[in-house]
Design a protein around this motif. Sequence first.
Motif, short mmCIF file in Angstrom:
data_model
loop_
_atom_site.label_atom_id
_atom_site.label_comp_id
_atom_site.label_asym_id
_atom_site.label_seq_id
_atom_site.Cartn_x
_atom_site.Cartn_y
_atom_site.Cartn_z
N ARG A 168 0.70 -1.22 -0.16
CA ARG A 168 0.04 -0.03 0.11
C ARG A 168 0.99 1.18 0.03
NH1 ARG A 168 -3.06 -3.21 3.81
NH2 ARG A 168 -2.04 -1.98 5.34
N PHE A 169 1.81 1.31 0.76
CA PHE A 169 2.77 2.37 0.92
C PHE A 169 3.39 2.67 -0.46
CE2 PHE A 169 6.84 4.46 1.86
CZ PHE A 169 6.57 5.38 2.82
N MET A 170 4.12 1.53 -1.05
CA MET A 170 4.72 1.72 -2.38
C MET A 170 3.74 2.23 -3.53
SD MET A 170 7.83 1.71 -1.66
CE MET A 170 8.27 1.96 -3.20
N ALA A 171 2.53 1.78 -3.31
CA ALA A 171 1.64 2.15 -4.39
C ALA A 171 1.18 3.62 -4.26
CB ALA A 171 0.38 1.25 -4.26
N PHE A 172 0.97 4.02 -3.00
CA PHE A 172 0.84 5.53 -2.78
C PHE A 172 1.99 6.38 -3.24
CE2 PHE A 172 0.94 9.29 -0.32
CZ PHE A 172 -0.42 9.75 -0.53
N ALA A 173 3.06 5.72 -3.08
CA ALA A 173 4.48 6.52 -3.37
C ALA A 173 4.56 6.66 -4.82
CB ALA A 173 5.75 5.84 -2.97
N ARG A 174 4.25 5.64 -5.78
CA ARG A 174 4.24 5.73 -7.05
C ARG A 174 3.22 6.52 -7.61
NH1 ARG A 174 5.04 -0.60 -6.58
NH2 ARG A 174 7.27 -0.78 -6.17
N ASP A 175 1.97 6.57 -6.90
CA ASP A 175 0.99 7.44 -7.58
C ASP A 175 0.97 8.77 -7.36
OD1 ASP A 175 -1.52 7.16 -8.88
OD2 ASP A 175 -2.38 7.72 -7.01
N THR A 176 1.81 9.22 -6.17
CA THR A 176 1.83 10.74 -6.05
C THR A 176 2.47 11.64 -7.15
OG1 THR A 176 2.41 12.40 -4.21
CG2 THR A 176 3.96 10.67 -4.83
N ASP A 177 2.02 12.75 -7.34
CA ASP A 177 2.50 13.63 -8.41
C ASP A 177 3.64 14.25 -7.77
OD1 ASP A 177 1.05 12.54 -10.36
OD2 ASP A 177 -0.51 14.05 -9.92
N ASP A 178 3.82 14.67 -6.53
CA ASP A 178 4.73 15.37 -5.74
C ASP A 178 6.09 14.41 -5.80
OD1 ASP A 178 5.20 18.03 -4.19
OD2 ASP A 178 6.30 16.33 -3.07
N VAL A 179 7.05 14.96 -6.33
CA VAL A 179 8.41 14.41 -6.61
C VAL A 179 9.15 14.17 -5.37
CG1 VAL A 179 10.82 14.53 -7.71
CG2 VAL A 179 8.75 14.98 -9.02
N THR A 180 9.09 15.65 -4.46
CA THR A 180 9.58 15.41 -3.07
C THR A 180 9.09 14.49 -2.10
OG1 THR A 180 10.01 17.86 -3.46
CG2 THR A 180 10.16 16.97 -1.27
N THR A 181 7.73 14.62 -2.24
CA THR A 181 7.05 13.56 -1.35
C THR A 181 7.47 12.08 -1.81
OG1 THR A 181 5.29 14.92 -1.00
CG2 THR A 181 4.91 12.61 -0.60
N ARG A 182 7.45 11.70 -3.20
CA ARG A 182 7.73 10.30 -3.53
C ARG A 182 9.13 10.00 -3.17
NH1 ARG A 182 6.63 8.39 -9.91
NH2 ARG A 182 7.61 6.20 -9.70
N ALA A 183 10.04 11.02 -3.29
CA ALA A 183 11.59 10.60 -3.00
C ALA A 183 11.60 10.42 -1.51
CB ALA A 183 12.38 11.75 -3.36
N ARG A 184 10.99 11.18 -0.64
CA ARG A 184 10.84 10.83 0.41
C ARG A 184 10.52 9.57 1.05
NH1 ARG A 184 9.12 17.03 2.68
NH2 ARG A 184 11.23 17.84 2.57
N MET A 185 9.36 9.03 0.57
CA MET A 185 8.71 8.06 0.62
C MET A 185 9.45 6.74 0.27
SD MET A 185 4.59 8.65 -0.09
CE MET A 185 4.17 6.91 0.67
N ILE A 186 10.35 6.96 -0.99
CA ILE A 186 11.26 5.70 -1.26
C ILE A 186 12.46 5.59 -0.21
CG2 ILE A 186 13.00 4.97 -3.01
CD1 ILE A 186 10.97 6.62 -5.29
N GLY A 187 13.04 6.95 0.19
CA GLY A 187 13.73 6.64 1.21
C GLY A 187 13.39 6.19 2.42
N LEU A 188 12.07 6.37 2.89
CA LEU A 188 11.47 5.78 4.28
C LEU A 188 11.46 4.12 3.77
CD1 LEU A 188 8.66 8.31 5.22
CD2 LEU A 188 11.01 7.87 6.34
N ALA A 189 10.94 3.92 2.70
CA ALA A 189 10.84 2.33 2.42
C ALA A 189 12.12 1.83 2.60
CB ALA A 189 10.33 2.06 0.96
N GLY A 190 13.23 2.33 2.14
CA GLY A 190 14.47 1.73 2.33
C GLY A 190 14.75 1.73 3.91
N GLU A 191 14.63 2.71 4.62
CA GLU A 191 14.71 2.83 6.01
C GLU A 191 13.96 1.67 6.92
OE1 GLU A 191 14.34 6.53 8.00
OE2 GLU A 191 15.57 7.60 6.45
N PHE A 192 12.77 1.42 6.24
CA PHE A 192 11.90 0.44 6.80
C PHE A 192 12.08 -1.19 6.35
CE2 PHE A 192 8.09 3.53 6.85
CZ PHE A 192 8.78 4.11 8.00
N HIS A 193 13.15 -1.32 5.45
CA HIS A 193 13.77 -2.32 4.87
C HIS A 193 12.72 -2.97 4.10
CE1 HIS A 193 17.07 -2.42 7.77
NE2 HIS A 193 16.51 -2.34 8.60
N TRP A 194 11.91 -2.14 3.53
CA TRP A 194 10.88 -2.76 2.59
C TRP A 194 11.54 -2.68 1.11
CZ3 TRP A 194 6.33 0.86 4.38
CH2 TRP A 194 5.85 0.23 5.44
#
Length: 241
Positions: free
Chosen positions: A13-39
Amino acid sequence: ETALARDDATRERFMAFARDTDDVTTRARMIGLAGEFHWLTRDERRTELARMAGEILAGNRAGAADVDVVCGLNRDGDLDGALDGVEVEGARDTVANGAVRACLGDGAGRTQVLEALAAGTTQEVQVAQAYLRHQPIDDPAELRGIVAAIAQMPAGEAQVRALQAIGEHRLSDPQSIETLARLFPAAPSWDVQSAIAGVLIRADYQTIARPEVVATMQQHRHKSPHGADLIDALIRRLQAN
């Protein structure tokens, strides 16, 4: 491994939301968080960020903010080559798209951006300015040529932004510094003169600390709309030297 790292449903769900957002900054931060969460593994993070960059290119709406984000993500060079050889369908050959590719280590994109710095529109120069905050010009000869080209630009906002981009390089090349000192009295507006002063005050200005240079600046300076300014500060420093 934490319970969160094993929560595949939340991850999806998290990654689907990240890929769907149009805001580049938000998407980049979410991808970074996914790495921190070991996803995401390191390779998976690289793939996600490359996908994001490809979508930025395909959208043909990239601006300075997007370039700032992509370059910032690759400050350690981990993403170099992520789009090498990749033809992004629909992507146009714009300066902004070239800058996105340059942020990922593409040499042709970098050349395109540096050419735009001294010959582009205001928006293109703004993109180049964002790129150079992360990837400055290291070659003195290349920088000297760009300074000479900027000095030949029509006076206006694009030239002011180009000068601001160069100012962050803290010039030490005497020829470049002399070029800007000669440009100062010919500049038709306070904006351009202030931008020149902003470059010179960060540079090795001792090379132009001569009475005739100070006199020329005092004689030809445009009146500041804000009272004391960078031009005054530069003149004082030149006089002190």
